[in-house]
Design a protein around this motif. Structure first.
Motif, PDB file in Angstrom:
ATOM      1  N   LYS A   1       0.806  -1.222   0.000  1.00  0.00           N
ATOM      2  CA  LYS A   1       0.000   0.000   0.000  1.00  0.00           C
ATOM      3  C   LYS A   1       0.840   1.274   0.000  1.00  0.00           C
ATOM      4  CE  LYS A   1      -3.845  -2.178   2.383  1.00  0.00           C
ATOM      5  NZ  LYS A   1      -4.733  -2.138   3.547  1.00  0.00           N
ATOM      6  N   ARG A   2       2.142   1.150   0.227  1.00  0.00           N
ATOM      7  CA  ARG A   2       2.996   2.341   0.375  1.00  0.00           C
ATOM      8  C   ARG A   2       3.581   2.778  -0.966  1.00  0.00           C
ATOM      9  NH1 ARG A   2       7.353   2.170   4.194  1.00  0.00           N
ATOM     10  NH2 ARG A   2       7.020   4.398   4.288  1.00  0.00           N
ATOM     11  N   GLU A   3       2.708   3.243  -1.845  1.00  0.00           N
ATOM     12  CA  GLU A   3       3.125   3.570  -3.205  1.00  0.00           C
ATOM     13  C   GLU A   3       4.178   4.674  -3.271  1.00  0.00           C
ATOM     14  OE1 GLU A   3      -0.342   4.145  -5.609  1.00  0.00           O
ATOM     15  OE2 GLU A   3      -1.110   2.141  -5.143  1.00  0.00           O
ATOM     16  N   ALA A   4       4.087   5.651  -2.378  1.00  0.00           N
ATOM     17  CA  ALA A   4       5.098   6.717  -2.366  1.00  0.00           C
ATOM     18  C   ALA A   4       6.465   6.145  -2.004  1.00  0.00           C
ATOM     19  CB  ALA A   4       4.709   7.825  -1.393  1.00  0.00           C
ATOM     20  N   ALA A   5       6.481   5.198  -1.074  1.00  0.00           N
ATOM     21  CA  ALA A   5       7.752   4.558  -0.700  1.00  0.00           C
ATOM     22  C   ALA A   5       8.307   3.770  -1.881  1.00  0.00           C
ATOM     23  CB  ALA A   5       7.551   3.642   0.499  1.00  0.00           C
ATOM     24  N   HIS A   6       7.429   3.119  -2.634  1.00  0.00           N
ATOM     25  CA  HIS A   6       7.882   2.354  -3.804  1.00  0.00           C
ATOM     26  C   HIS A   6       8.551   3.283  -4.816  1.00  0.00           C
ATOM     27  CE1 HIS A   6       4.288  -0.503  -2.815  1.00  0.00           C
ATOM     28  NE2 HIS A   6       5.219  -0.508  -1.874  1.00  0.00           N
ATOM     29  N   ARG A   7       7.922   4.424  -5.066  1.00  0.00           N
ATOM     30  CA  ARG A   7       8.512   5.391  -6.002  1.00  0.00           C
ATOM     31  C   ARG A   7       9.861   5.884  -5.498  1.00  0.00           C
ATOM     32  NH1 ARG A   7       3.081   6.873  -6.077  1.00  0.00           N
ATOM     33  NH2 ARG A   7       3.435   8.605  -4.639  1.00  0.00           N
TER      34      ARG A   7
END
Length: 68
Positions: free
Chosen positions: A42-48
């Motif tokens: 769910k942590r899409e910003a962290a993935h980016r």
């Protein structure tokens, strides 16, 4: 490292990048040739963030629970 979270008020200031850079240097100097990072789906910003600093997504995993 058990986890990396930068306070939301300080994100974007390069703190996470600096921490990861130091971890990478430490790992290299101690004979490691790879760092693996796990991040909640769910942590899409962290993935980016991880992609932006050179990490590559290797797999996608889901976790299933059943309350008894």
């Amino acid at each position: 490292m058990g986890g990396l979270v930068v306070d939301e008020h300080h994100r974007g200031a390069g703190i996470g990048k600096q921490i990861m850079s130091e971890c990478e240097k430490w790992a290299w100097m101690n004979g490691f040739n790879k760092i693996r990072v796990r991040s909640s789906g769910k942590r899409e910003a962290a993935h980016r963030f991880y992609v932006a600093i050179g990490y590559e997504e290797k797999k996608w995993q889901k976790v299933f629970d059943k309350l008894l």
